[in-house]
Design a protein around this motif. Structure first.
Motif, PDB file in Angstrom:
ATOM      1  N   THR A 132       0.865  -1.175   0.000  1.00  0.00           N
ATOM      2  CA  THR A 132       0.000   0.000   0.000  1.00  0.00           C
ATOM      3  C   THR A 132       0.902   1.226   0.000  1.00  0.00           C
ATOM      4  O   THR A 132       2.101   1.125   0.305  1.00  0.00           O
ATOM      5  CB  THR A 132      -0.913   0.035   1.245  1.00  0.00           C
ATOM      6  OG1 THR A 132      -0.096   0.170   2.417  1.00  0.00           O
ATOM      7  CG2 THR A 132      -1.770  -1.224   1.352  1.00  0.00           C
ATOM      8  N   PRO A 133       0.369   2.386  -0.353  1.00  0.00           N
ATOM      9  CA  PRO A 133       1.217   3.588  -0.296  1.00  0.00           C
ATOM     10  C   PRO A 133       1.839   3.801   1.081  1.00  0.00           C
ATOM     11  O   PRO A 133       2.946   4.340   1.183  1.00  0.00           O
ATOM     12  CB  PRO A 133       0.229   4.708  -0.642  1.00  0.00           C
ATOM     13  CG  PRO A 133      -0.804   4.046  -1.503  1.00  0.00           C
ATOM     14  CD  PRO A 133      -0.961   2.676  -0.931  1.00  0.00           C
ATOM     15  N   ALA A 134       1.138   3.354   2.142  1.00  0.00           N
ATOM     16  CA  ALA A 134       1.653   3.581   3.494  1.00  0.00           C
ATOM     17  C   ALA A 134       2.791   2.630   3.845  1.00  0.00           C
ATOM     18  O   ALA A 134       3.619   2.927   4.698  1.00  0.00           O
ATOM     19  CB  ALA A 134       0.523   3.430   4.514  1.00  0.00           C
ATOM     20  N   THR A 135       2.840   1.436   3.197  1.00  0.00           N
ATOM     21  CA  THR A 135       3.852   0.427   3.552  1.00  0.00           C
ATOM     22  C   THR A 135       4.875   0.238   2.444  1.00  0.00           C
ATOM     23  O   THR A 135       5.608  -0.753   2.445  1.00  0.00           O
ATOM     24  CB  THR A 135       3.162  -0.918   3.860  1.00  0.00           C
ATOM     25  OG1 THR A 135       2.435  -1.354   2.698  1.00  0.00           O
ATOM     26  CG2 THR A 135       2.207  -0.791   5.025  1.00  0.00           C
ATOM     27  N   GLU A 136       4.921   1.158   1.520  1.00  0.00           N
ATOM     28  CA  GLU A 136       5.760   0.982   0.334  1.00  0.00           C
ATOM     29  C   GLU A 136       7.237   0.809   0.693  1.00  0.00           C
ATOM     30  O   GLU A 136       7.922  -0.065   0.139  1.00  0.00           O
ATOM     31  CB  GLU A 136       5.589   2.189  -0.592  1.00  0.00           C
ATOM     32  CG  GLU A 136       6.305   2.030  -1.923  1.00  0.00           C
ATOM     33  CD  GLU A 136       5.938   3.150  -2.887  1.00  0.00           C
ATOM     34  OE1 GLU A 136       6.416   3.104  -4.032  1.00  0.00           O
ATOM     35  OE2 GLU A 136       5.182   4.058  -2.478  1.00  0.00           O
ATOM     36  N   ARG A 137       7.760   1.592   1.621  1.00  0.00           N
ATOM     37  CA  ARG A 137       9.180   1.512   1.964  1.00  0.00           C
ATOM     38  C   ARG A 137       9.511   0.173   2.600  1.00  0.00           C
ATOM     39  O   ARG A 137      10.522  -0.453   2.271  1.00  0.00           O
ATOM     40  CB  ARG A 137       9.544   2.665   2.908  1.00  0.00           C
ATOM     41  CG  ARG A 137      11.045   2.777   3.149  1.00  0.00           C
ATOM     42  CD  ARG A 137      11.417   4.083   3.837  1.00  0.00           C
ATOM     43  NE  ARG A 137      10.922   4.133   5.209  1.00  0.00           N
ATOM     44  CZ  ARG A 137       9.928   4.908   5.627  1.00  0.00           C
ATOM     45  NH1 ARG A 137       9.295   5.707   4.761  1.00  0.00           N
ATOM     46  NH2 ARG A 137       9.542   4.914   6.890  1.00  0.00           N
ATOM     47  N   GLY A 138       8.656  -0.286   3.536  1.00  0.00           N
ATOM     48  CA  GLY A 138       8.900  -1.570   4.181  1.00  0.00           C
ATOM     49  C   GLY A 138       8.813  -2.727   3.210  1.00  0.00           C
ATOM     50  O   GLY A 138       9.616  -3.674   3.271  1.00  0.00           O
ATOM     51  N   MET A 198       7.362  -2.054   7.749  1.00  0.00           N
ATOM     52  CA  MET A 198       5.977  -2.173   7.292  1.00  0.00           C
ATOM     53  C   MET A 198       5.003  -2.022   8.454  1.00  0.00           C
ATOM     54  O   MET A 198       3.980  -1.328   8.350  1.00  0.00           O
ATOM     55  CB  MET A 198       5.771  -3.533   6.619  1.00  0.00           C
ATOM     56  CG  MET A 198       6.418  -3.657   5.254  1.00  0.00           C
ATOM     57  SD  MET A 198       6.394  -5.376   4.637  1.00  0.00           S
ATOM     58  CE  MET A 198       4.646  -5.726   4.681  1.00  0.00           C
ATOM     59  N   THR A 199       5.321  -2.677   9.565  1.00  0.00           N
ATOM     60  CA  THR A 199       4.444  -2.600  10.736  1.00  0.00           C
ATOM     61  C   THR A 199       4.361  -1.170  11.266  1.00  0.00           C
ATOM     62  O   THR A 199       3.273  -0.672  11.589  1.00  0.00           O
ATOM     63  CB  THR A 199       4.961  -3.539  11.839  1.00  0.00           C
ATOM     64  OG1 THR A 199       5.019  -4.874  11.325  1.00  0.00           O
ATOM     65  CG2 THR A 199       4.040  -3.513  13.043  1.00  0.00           C
ATOM     66  N   GLN A 200       5.528  -0.511  11.341  1.00  0.00           N
ATOM     67  CA  GLN A 200       5.547   0.860  11.820  1.00  0.00           C
ATOM     68  C   GLN A 200       4.792   1.793  10.881  1.00  0.00           C
ATOM     69  O   GLN A 200       4.010   2.651  11.324  1.00  0.00           O
ATOM     70  CB  GLN A 200       6.994   1.338  11.982  1.00  0.00           C
ATOM     71  CG  GLN A 200       7.131   2.774  12.480  1.00  0.00           C
ATOM     72  CD  GLN A 200       6.584   2.945  13.895  1.00  0.00           C
ATOM     73  OE1 GLN A 200       6.518   1.994  14.655  1.00  0.00           O
ATOM     74  NE2 GLN A 200       6.199   4.179  14.231  1.00  0.00           N
ATOM     75  N   GLN A 201       5.007   1.614   9.569  1.00  0.00           N
ATOM     76  CA  GLN A 201       4.314   2.465   8.607  1.00  0.00           C
ATOM     77  C   GLN A 201       2.802   2.245   8.668  1.00  0.00           C
ATOM     78  O   GLN A 201       2.028   3.201   8.579  1.00  0.00           O
ATOM     79  CB  GLN A 201       4.823   2.161   7.191  1.00  0.00           C
ATOM     80  CG  GLN A 201       6.215   2.710   6.918  1.00  0.00           C
ATOM     81  CD  GLN A 201       6.641   2.437   5.492  1.00  0.00           C
ATOM     82  OE1 GLN A 201       6.634   1.292   5.022  1.00  0.00           O
ATOM     83  NE2 GLN A 201       7.022   3.487   4.785  1.00  0.00           N
ATOM     84  N   ARG A 202       2.386   0.995   8.820  1.00  0.00           N
ATOM     85  CA  ARG A 202       0.951   0.734   8.904  1.00  0.00           C
ATOM     86  C   ARG A 202       0.354   1.345  10.170  1.00  0.00           C
ATOM     87  O   ARG A 202      -0.737   1.922  10.139  1.00  0.00           O
ATOM     88  CB  ARG A 202       0.683  -0.774   8.886  1.00  0.00           C
ATOM     89  CG  ARG A 202      -0.796  -1.113   8.886  1.00  0.00           C
ATOM     90  CD  ARG A 202      -1.030  -2.605   8.840  1.00  0.00           C
ATOM     91  NE  ARG A 202      -0.540  -3.271  10.022  1.00  0.00           N
ATOM     92  CZ  ARG A 202      -0.681  -4.575  10.269  1.00  0.00           C
ATOM     93  NH1 ARG A 202      -1.280  -5.334   9.365  1.00  0.00           N
ATOM     94  NH2 ARG A 202      -0.209  -5.114  11.365  1.00  0.00           N
ATOM     95  N   ALA A 203       1.088   1.235  11.286  1.00  0.00           N
ATOM     96  CA  ALA A 203       0.605   1.832  12.533  1.00  0.00           C
ATOM     97  C   ALA A 203       0.493   3.348  12.402  1.00  0.00           C
ATOM     98  O   ALA A 203      -0.486   3.956  12.857  1.00  0.00           O
ATOM     99  CB  ALA A 203       1.541   1.466  13.686  1.00  0.00           C
ATOM    100  N   GLU A 204       1.503   3.963  11.759  1.00  0.00           N
ATOM    101  CA  GLU A 204       1.461   5.412  11.572  1.00  0.00           C
ATOM    102  C   GLU A 204       0.310   5.809  10.653  1.00  0.00           C
ATOM    103  O   GLU A 204      -0.359   6.823  10.883  1.00  0.00           O
ATOM    104  CB  GLU A 204       2.790   5.895  10.993  1.00  0.00           C
ATOM    105  CG  GLU A 204       3.951   5.791  11.973  1.00  0.00           C
ATOM    106  CD  GLU A 204       5.277   6.160  11.331  1.00  0.00           C
ATOM    107  OE1 GLU A 204       5.291   6.369  10.093  1.00  0.00           O
ATOM    108  OE2 GLU A 204       6.288   6.253  12.064  1.00  0.00           O
ATOM    109  N   ALA A 205       0.070   5.003   9.608  1.00  0.00           N
ATOM    110  CA  ALA A 205      -1.027   5.310   8.689  1.00  0.00           C
ATOM    111  C   ALA A 205      -2.374   5.196   9.390  1.00  0.00           C
ATOM    112  O   ALA A 205      -3.269   6.032   9.197  1.00  0.00           O
ATOM    113  CB  ALA A 205      -0.975   4.371   7.480  1.00  0.00           C
ATOM    114  N   ARG A 206      -2.520   4.127  10.200  1.00  0.00           N
ATOM    115  CA  ARG A 206      -3.774   3.972  10.933  1.00  0.00           C
ATOM    116  C   ARG A 206      -3.969   5.095  11.942  1.00  0.00           C
ATOM    117  O   ARG A 206      -5.079   5.594  12.121  1.00  0.00           O
ATOM    118  CB  ARG A 206      -3.785   2.615  11.642  1.00  0.00           C
ATOM    119  CG  ARG A 206      -3.958   1.431  10.698  1.00  0.00           C
ATOM    120  CD  ARG A 206      -3.897   0.109  11.439  1.00  0.00           C
ATOM    121  NE  ARG A 206      -4.175  -1.018  10.549  1.00  0.00           N
ATOM    122  CZ  ARG A 206      -4.116  -2.297  10.914  1.00  0.00           C
ATOM    123  NH1 ARG A 206      -3.770  -2.610  12.173  1.00  0.00           N
ATOM    124  NH2 ARG A 206      -4.388  -3.256  10.052  1.00  0.00           N
TER     125      ARG A 206
END
Length: 519
Positions: A132-138, A198-206
């Motif tokens: 997803t755009p939020a987890t792209e880097r991970g 990925m987990t951190q990016q998803r948490a930040e996105a949520r």
């Protein structure tokens, strides 16, 4: 290599236990990697107790199980049911191969390598569900780690196939073994960093989504909402700015005391401290606020204790209840006041009479009750109409109020009957009698002055009228006599004054109930 995987496993396990339980499969996978690498080096460390084929079988089986758990972790991350056939088929094939070709290192090498390559390829395919755009880097880091591991497997196969090295040499200390360990270490680190990212990016996105939704709800709220920290407004929603007349986004940093009415500040400050102590979440109370555009208005305040930017604060909800308070005051006024003269009616008089009895008992003082009735009031109504009579009653009320102190009460019972409650007349009956007689006589003199009643705001319709009043006075202290009984005694004394010639006061006493006093 084993130490790195172990550290990664423990770190991810700690994070998973506290904040991200969906990382547990990843932590177990890293743990199995440690076990796999340990089995692979055991033959070199203990050649007599650990045969080479057993070392290879156990080590690769653990790595195969680790890759399966990585797949489980990706499915959980994507919130999708796992494809169990695709996940467990490599493990089943690994078991069959280990049984059939246990003593054939050449066969084990080829099958293990292709199984690992297939598993990693499947993991890379799974990443599309996590992208997803939020987890792209991970996802990118994780994909690079998987691709690096796949290239390692393909490179080993190519090296053996071309004859550049032998299968036996792969398990010995040489350049190929060093490259294998370095690439495996880099791949493991990238896999771990990738899933954590990925987990951190998803948490930040949520969190960002949650904050955006919360901000939308707060901004659209019909109540004023503000966060108060250290007696300072840290945040106020648009409705709060609108209610208090502030320009948008200008209230942050404003002392809460500056917007609270001075008389209500002690109450607001006390309740704010109660909430900070965790004792006022259910508290709801009215208070006046100073608005920039509409003066002082009433608000109902409620709220809860929260943490704001690492420090305790209160989240407050404000509802403008000015109109409701005005309606309540109007209803209360109708219930406790005479509609014509705005004086207290019988109900309010009896309440204040009871308070006066308690006060006189507490302070050992005397009080008095004066019952007044206008003389020949009916003549004015019959001659000039009820409009003139109403104007006279309003003027009588004004003169009576002007003739008493602020602690006294002037009430209208109805018609042309008025009652005056005189408080704190002295510590003895004689003092009270003299003070009450003086005030009553003063009122009678004021009421006897001519009245000029202007009807319909036309000076040509002025009605001049002379009117006197008769008064009955009763003195009391404490609750020795019921309030209603006091009214009856004062009423009886007033009728005695009328019979005695009007325009005078009669004092009720226990031994001589209706003794007239000359005016």
């Amino acid at each position: 290599m084993m130490l790195t995987s172990a550290v990664m496993a423990v770190s991810i396990a700690i994070v998973a236990r506290k904040k991200h339980p969906d990382l547990q499969a990843w932590a177990w996978a890293l743990s199995l990697q440690v076990v796999g690498y340990a089995f692979m080096v055991m033959h070199a460390a203990f050649p007599e107790t650990m045969p080479e084929d057993l070392s290879v079988v156990l080590g690769n089986s653990a790595l195969c199980a680790a890759l399966t758990l990585y797949g489980h972790g990706l499915y959980r991350f994507a919130d999708q049911p796992p494809n169990r056939l695709a996940l467990y088929l490599p493990m089943a094939l690994m078991l069959v191969v280990n049984v059939v070709w246990r003593n054939d290192l050449h066969g084990l090498f080829w099958v293990h390598s292709w199984l690992f390559t297939g598993q990693v390829g499947f993991l890379l395919a799974l990443l599309r569900h996590c992208h997803t755009p939020a987890t792209e880097r991970g996802v990118l880091i994780l994909g690079l780690g998987g691709a690096l591991f796949m290239l390692l497997m393909l490179g080993r196969l190519a090296a053996v196939f071309t004859g550049w090295t032998s299968i036996a040499a792969l398990n010995e200390s040489n350049a190929m073994q060093a490259i294998t360990l370095l690439v495996s270490l880099a791949s493991t680190m990238m896999l771990s960093v990738g899933i954590l990212t990925m987990t951190q990016q998803r948490a930040e996105a949520r969190l960002a989504t949650s904050e955006r939704h919360y901000r939308q709800l707060v901004d659209a709220a019909t109540d004023g909402i503000c966060i108060v920290q250290g007696c300072t407004i840290r945040y106020a929603n648009p409705r709060m700015h609108q209610l208090l007349g502030y320009r948008p986004d200008t209230m942050a940093g404003t002392p809460i005391q500056s917007v609270v009415n001075t008389e209500d500040w002690p109450l607001v400050q006390h309740n704010h401290q109660q909430r900070l102590a965790g004792q006022g979440d259910d508290l709801k109370y009215p208070a006046r606020m100073n608005t920039l555009h509409a003066g002082v208005r009433w608000f109902e305040i409620s709220g809860v204790r929260i943490e704001w930017q690492g420090h305790v604060a209160t989240l407050n909800f404000l509802t403008d209840i000015t109109e409701r308070r005005n309606q309540e005051d109007t209803i209360k006024g109708l219930a406790y006041h005479d509609t014509l003269t705005q004086l207290p009616n019988r109900r309010l008089l009896l309440e204040r009479l009871g308070q006066a009895q308690s006060s006189s008992l507490r302070n050992s003082t005397w009080a008095g009750l004066v019952f007044l009735d206008l003389d020949r009031f009916k003549i004015l109504n019959d001659t000039h109409g009820h409009r003139a009579g109403d104007l006279l009653l309003v003027e009588v009320a004004r003169r009576l109020v002007a003739g008493v102190r602020g602690i006294d009460t002037v009430a209208r019972l109805g018609g042309d009957e008025f009652v005056v409650l005189l408080c704190d007349l002295g510590n003895t009956r004689e003092q009270a009698r003299e003070a009450a007689r003086h005030v009553t006589q003063k009122m009678l003199n004021a009421l006897a002055q001519p009245y000029h009643l202007i009807q319909d705001e036309d000076p040509r319709t002025v009605v001049e009228h002379r009117c006197t009043a008769s008064a009955g006075l009763v003195l009391f202290t404490g609750h020795t006599t019921a309030a209603e009984a006091l009214l009856e005694q004062a009423d009886a004394a007033m009728y005695t004054a009328k019979k005695a010639g009007r325009n005078q006061v009669c004092v009720h006493t226990p031994d001589a109930p209706n003794a007239p006093v000359a005016h």
